[in-house]
Every structure is written in structure tokens, then in C-alpha cells.
Design a protein around this motif. Structure first.
Motif, PDB file in Angstrom:
ATOM      1  N   GLY A   6       5.287  15.046  -5.853  1.00 22.77           N
ATOM      2  CA  GLY A   6       5.797  14.587  -4.646  1.00 22.77           C
ATOM      3  C   GLY A   6       4.807  13.288  -4.185  1.00 22.77           C
ATOM      4  N   THR A   7       4.873  12.814  -2.935  1.00 17.40           N
ATOM      5  CA  THR A   7       4.270  11.820  -2.410  1.00 17.40           C
ATOM      6  C   THR A   7       2.960  12.258  -1.889  1.00 17.40           C
ATOM      7  OG1 THR A   7       6.218  10.691  -1.678  1.00 17.40           O
ATOM      8  CG2 THR A   7       4.040   9.810  -0.897  1.00 17.40           C
ATOM      9  N   ALA A   8       1.833  11.646  -2.461  1.00 12.54           N
ATOM     10  CA  ALA A   8       0.483  12.162  -2.186  1.00 12.54           C
ATOM     11  C   ALA A   8       0.192  11.478  -0.670  1.00 12.54           C
ATOM     12  CB  ALA A   8      -0.483  11.289  -2.983  1.00 12.54           C
TER      13      ALA A   8
ATOM     14  N   ASN B 241      -5.767  13.369  -6.999  1.00 10.15           N
ATOM     15  CA  ASN B 241      -6.401  12.339  -7.807  1.00 10.15           C
ATOM     16  C   ASN B 241      -5.545  11.301  -8.340  1.00 10.15           C
ATOM     17  OD1 ASN B 241      -8.955  14.153  -7.953  1.00 10.15           O
ATOM     18  ND2 ASN B 241      -7.935  15.436  -9.059  1.00 10.15           N
ATOM     19  N   GLU B 242      -6.090  10.360  -9.235  1.00  8.18           N
ATOM     20  CA  GLU B 242      -5.562   9.014  -9.409  1.00  8.18           C
ATOM     21  C   GLU B 242      -4.507   9.705 -10.656  1.00  8.18           C
ATOM     22  OE1 GLU B 242      -8.292   6.107 -10.830  1.00  8.18           O
ATOM     23  OE2 GLU B 242      -8.821   5.617  -8.804  1.00  8.18           O
ATOM     24  N   ASN B 243      -4.663  10.596 -11.313  1.00  5.54           N
ATOM     25  CA  ASN B 243      -3.609  11.033 -12.382  1.00  5.54           C
ATOM     26  C   ASN B 243      -2.844  11.850 -11.838  1.00  5.54           C
ATOM     27  OD1 ASN B 243      -5.399  13.398 -12.058  1.00  5.54           O
ATOM     28  ND2 ASN B 243      -6.047  13.551 -14.246  1.00  5.54           N
ATOM     29  N   GLY B 244      -2.694  12.126 -10.538  1.00 10.77           N
ATOM     30  CA  GLY B 244      -1.339  12.981 -10.059  1.00 10.77           C
ATOM     31  C   GLY B 244      -1.831  14.228 -10.188  1.00 10.77           C
TER      32      GLY B 244
ATOM     33  N   ALA C  63       4.451  18.556  -2.531  1.00  9.09           N
ATOM     34  CA  ALA C  63       4.471  18.151  -1.093  1.00  9.09           C
ATOM     35  C   ALA C  63       5.027  18.621  -0.209  1.00  9.09           C
ATOM     36  CB  ALA C  63       4.632  16.559  -1.188  1.00  9.09           C
ATOM     37  N   LYS C  64       4.511  18.803   0.895  1.00  3.84           N
ATOM     38  CA  LYS C  64       5.162  19.476   2.036  1.00  3.84           C
ATOM     39  C   LYS C  64       5.757  18.602   3.043  1.00  3.84           C
ATOM     40  CE  LYS C  64       2.917  24.027   1.935  1.00  3.84           C
ATOM     41  NZ  LYS C  64       2.457  25.023   2.583  1.00  3.84           N
TER      42      LYS C  64
END
Length: 268
Positions: free
Chosen positions: A69-71, A101-104, A267-268
């Protein structure tokens, strides 16, 4: 986020006296106070998190905690309420409640064996260290075994109040007004998600997980975790995150075998 304005010395004394639990803070040993002109602290230079002692087996489970999801946008922490805290940082400090983190992958996820462990595991004598540095808890998430020492250190030239309120263990509320002060605590019963707060600096928080065994790990800046020293068997693993809850899965390993496991939080 909003925080209270800086307290007067009298106000701080009253706050420490009452704490969240309303009790008098316990005493802690101290070393001589250092000068106020300490150099800025870089959180990236913090010492590595303590690792659990390995078990007697030869199997392991290694893996990654991913985020789908969207960080969430990083939220800057406002430390202006205490100038001593603010002056110790050369760059902004961001909340650690949800760090993608940058790597998802997801940082600060506690991964442990929830079911399948047998036997009795003596407590390690080496303490887990919870440091207060730059008005920040290091590490943010940690594991500790039952009766293993927890050493709480104040590395800042300002007052900290360490308030731990577990549900299954004895709570404590200690004041550490002087740089270099240390206190040692232990937990007698397994318990997940013991929260630590500072009454003086409400942006400070950490979570400790008390285990009856050494089979646990915390995902780092690459989202990776590793649980080693497992005997051959079938285990239920659980991944715990303070914002996104828990995920579980079952893994079977043979002696000398290394298995991979992957958890995904949405993601919530």
C-alpha cells in the motif's frame, strides 16, 4: 502533533513526583553530571540493537516483513518543549510508529515463535540496554527474556521519567534527572507489547516484548529478520507491529535447515 509548552523547574518536579501512575518515582544510581554543551546526536549512529541468545538447535527461519500500500508520510517530531532535546539534533527526527523502508519493507516488527517451543531457557546474564539518547528511546522495539536484566540508561543532559506499565508484570516509574544515570529492571512473566513512555517528553515511546525463550527477532532498516538456534519442529510464527497489528504463519524445519518466511502488512 502538539505538545505542552516547556515546564518550569517546579512544574517538572511535580510531574516527576506524580508520574502516570500517581506513585513516587523509584531511586536510580547516578554518575556526575556532564556539561550542557554536548555535541548534536545523530540517531543513525546509535549502537546496534541487542540480539537474543541462540537456542540449542541448528535450524533457522529467515525472512522479510513487507508493506503493501501507500507508505504513510513521515511525521516530524516537535522537541521545542525542551531546548536541550532540540539542540541535540542536527536534522529532523521522525516518528517511528510506522516506518516503511526504501525497499518497501516494514521496520520495527517483532517476529517471534508463538507456538511450538518446548523446554526451559535460563535467562541470559547480559542485559538488554534501553538508552535515552537525543530524547529518544533506542531501540524503539526490543525483545527480552524472562528475568534477563534490562539496563535503562539516560545519555542526555536533561531529565527523563521512564514509565513502564505492563499488564502481567510489575509496573515501574523511575526518574533519571542526571546524564549517565542507570537503572536495572527484570520481568518475571512473558508479556507482549510492554510500552515505555517518558512523562516529561511525551513523544518518546518504546515497546518491549518479554519472552520465555530466545526465539525472536526485530526487522531492521531492510525489513529482514532471523530466528536461529531452533530445534527441528513445526512452529507458529507471529509478527507484531504497533500500528498494523499481527500476522501469523506456520513453518516446519529440520535440523540444520534454513527456511524462509515472509510477512506482509497492509496499509490502513
Amino acid at each position: 502533533m502538539k505538545y505542552a509548552q516547556w515546564l518550569s523547574p517546579v512544574g517538572v518536579a511535580i510531574l516527576v513526583a506524580i508520574g502516570c501512575g500517581g506513585g513516587k518515582p523509584q531511586d536510580a544510581s547516578a554518575t556526575p553530571k556532564a556539561g550542557a554543551a554536548d555535541p548534536p546526536i545523530q540517531l543513525a549512529q546509535a549502537p546496534a540493537e541487542a540480539q537474543p541468545a541462540g537456542g540449542a538447535g541448528s535450524a533457522s527461519v529467515q525472512g522479510t516483513v513487507r508493506f503493501d500500500g501507500t507508505a504513510p508520510s513521515p511525521e516530524a517530531v516537535q522537541m521545542a518543549a525542551d531546548p536541550v532535546c532540540q539542540q541535540q539534533h542536527a536534522s529532523p527526527v521522525y516518528s517511528e510508529e510506522a516506518v516503511v523502508n526504501e525497499n518497501g519493507t516494514l521496520k520495527h516488527v517483532f517476529v517471534y515463535v508463538k507456538e511450538g517451543v518446548t523446554g526451559v531457557f535460563p535467562a541470559p546474564t547480559t542485559p538488554v540496554v534501553l538508552d535515552q539518547s537525543g530524547c529518544w528511546y533506542l531501540p524503539h522495539v526490543f525483545g527480552i527474556q524472562v528475568n534477563q536484566p534490562l539496563e535503562i540508561v539516560n545519555s542526555d543532559p536533561t531529565l527523563h521519567n521512564v514509565n513502564a506499565k505492563p499488564g502481567q508484570n510489575r509496573p515501574f516509574n523511575i526518574a533519571q534527572p542526571v546524564k549517565g544515570m542507570k537503572a536495572s529492571k527484570t520481568f518475571a512473566t512473558p508479556e507482549l507489547g510492554v510500552k515505555f513512555k517518558c512523562n516529561v517528553h511525551p513523544w518518546m515511546s518504546a515497546y518491549g516484548h518479554v519472552m520465555a525463550h530466545p526465539y525472536f527477532s526485530v526487522s531492521g532498516s531492510d525489513g529482514a529478520f532471523a530466528i536461529t538456534g531452533l530445534p527441528a519442529g513445526t512452529y507458529v510464527l507471529e509478527a507484531w507491529h504497533e500500528t498494523y497489528g499481527t500476522e501469523t504463519q506456520t513453518v516446519s524445519v529440520a535440523e540444520g535447515e534454513s527456511k524462509s518466511a515472509e510477512f506482509t502488512f497492509n496499509a490502513k
